[in-house]
Scaffold this active site. Structure first.
Site, PDB file in Angstrom:
ATOM      1  N   LYS A 153       0.831  -1.215   0.000  1.00  0.00           N
ATOM      2  CA  LYS A 153       0.000   0.000   0.000  1.00  0.00           C
ATOM      3  C   LYS A 153       0.862   1.259   0.000  1.00  0.00           C
ATOM      4  O   LYS A 153       0.592   2.222   0.701  1.00  0.00           O
ATOM      5  CB  LYS A 153      -0.933  -0.020   1.202  1.00  0.00           C
ATOM      6  CG  LYS A 153      -1.830  -1.249   1.220  1.00  0.00           C
ATOM      7  CD  LYS A 153      -3.052  -1.065   2.046  1.00  0.00           C
ATOM      8  CE  LYS A 153      -3.942  -2.282   2.043  1.00  0.00           C
ATOM      9  NZ  LYS A 153      -4.459  -2.664   0.766  1.00  0.00           N
ATOM     10  N   CYS A 154       1.883   1.250  -0.818  1.00  0.00           N
ATOM     11  CA  CYS A 154       2.858   2.331  -0.902  1.00  0.00           C
ATOM     12  C   CYS A 154       2.765   2.957  -2.290  1.00  0.00           C
ATOM     13  O   CYS A 154       2.400   2.278  -3.254  1.00  0.00           O
ATOM     14  CB  CYS A 154       4.256   1.736  -0.655  1.00  0.00           C
ATOM     15  SG  CYS A 154       5.631   2.876  -0.851  1.00  0.00           S
ATOM     16  N   GLY A 155       3.108   4.217  -2.390  1.00  0.00           N
ATOM     17  CA  GLY A 155       3.149   4.855  -3.702  1.00  0.00           C
ATOM     18  C   GLY A 155       4.147   4.194  -4.639  1.00  0.00           C
ATOM     19  O   GLY A 155       4.048   4.322  -5.860  1.00  0.00           O
TER      20      GLY A 155
END
Length: 192
Positions: free
Chosen positions: A36-38
């Site tokens: 759930k990271c850019g």
């Protein structure tokens, strides 16, 4: 002489025991990953690198970590399913670990000891946005930091989270490492 990183006990994402010794004489790209990271889309490029260079001997190894803003909240089964279904990940994935702080996994202690600095470009937007936290000498900056390990187990390079897997500096370093023959006992930078 066997590299000490090959002897560190690990756990695969399916719960089975493992070690990097299984990959001795291969070139390894070790990456702390998060769902759930850019930077999560880097999974696609990591898988592409793996498929392109696995026959000559590259193995990409993913180590999920929830150390940065809770960006890897899932359990191992959820993480594995996400990686397969969203990005078609076939490269080996391991059980969630900590890559920073007092609970840091021994593998990351050794990787950081061998390559204590990842060079950011001076104008790095990520570096400017990183949360102000206690300075941990050589610490992992964020998700998707990459360590390149040679065929002899020596840690050859460390790439920042924002250095994309397809970046020419990463690809060139991988190709150079793949071309290198396993040396006799060397003067490696591997921590003991």
């Amino acid at each position: 002489m066997i590299s000490p990183i090959y002897e560190i006990p690990l756990t695969r994402i399916d719960g089975t025991p493992a070690s990097l010794g299984e990959y001795a004489r291969k070139v390894l790209l070790i990456v702390n990953v998060a769902s759930k990271c850019g930077l999560t889309p880097q999974y696609e490029c990591l898988e592409s690198l793996y498929r392109t260079y696995r026959d000559p001997g590259l193995v990409v190894l993913g180590f999920p970590a929830n150390d940065f803003n809770g960006q890897e909240p899932g359990n191992d089964a959820e993480i594995g399913e996400f990686c397969r279904s969203t990005y078609g990940v076939e490269f080996p994935m391991f059980s969630k670990v900590s890559v920073t702080g007092p609970g840091k996994h021994l593998l990351y202690e050794k990787l950081i000891e061998a390559q204590p600095k990842a060079e950011f470009k001076p104008d790095s937007a990520l570096l400017k946005r990183l949360p102000q936290r206690e300075a941990e000498p050589g610490g992992i900056h964020w998700n998707f930091e990459k360590f390149l390990v040679g065929r002899d187990g020596s840690v050859l390079a460390r790439f920042t989270p924002v250095t994309k897997p397809e970046d020419e500096t990463v690809v060139r370093a991988i190709e150079t490492a793949l071309a290198a023959q396993e040396a006799a006992p060397s003067h490696s930078t591997t921590a003991s």
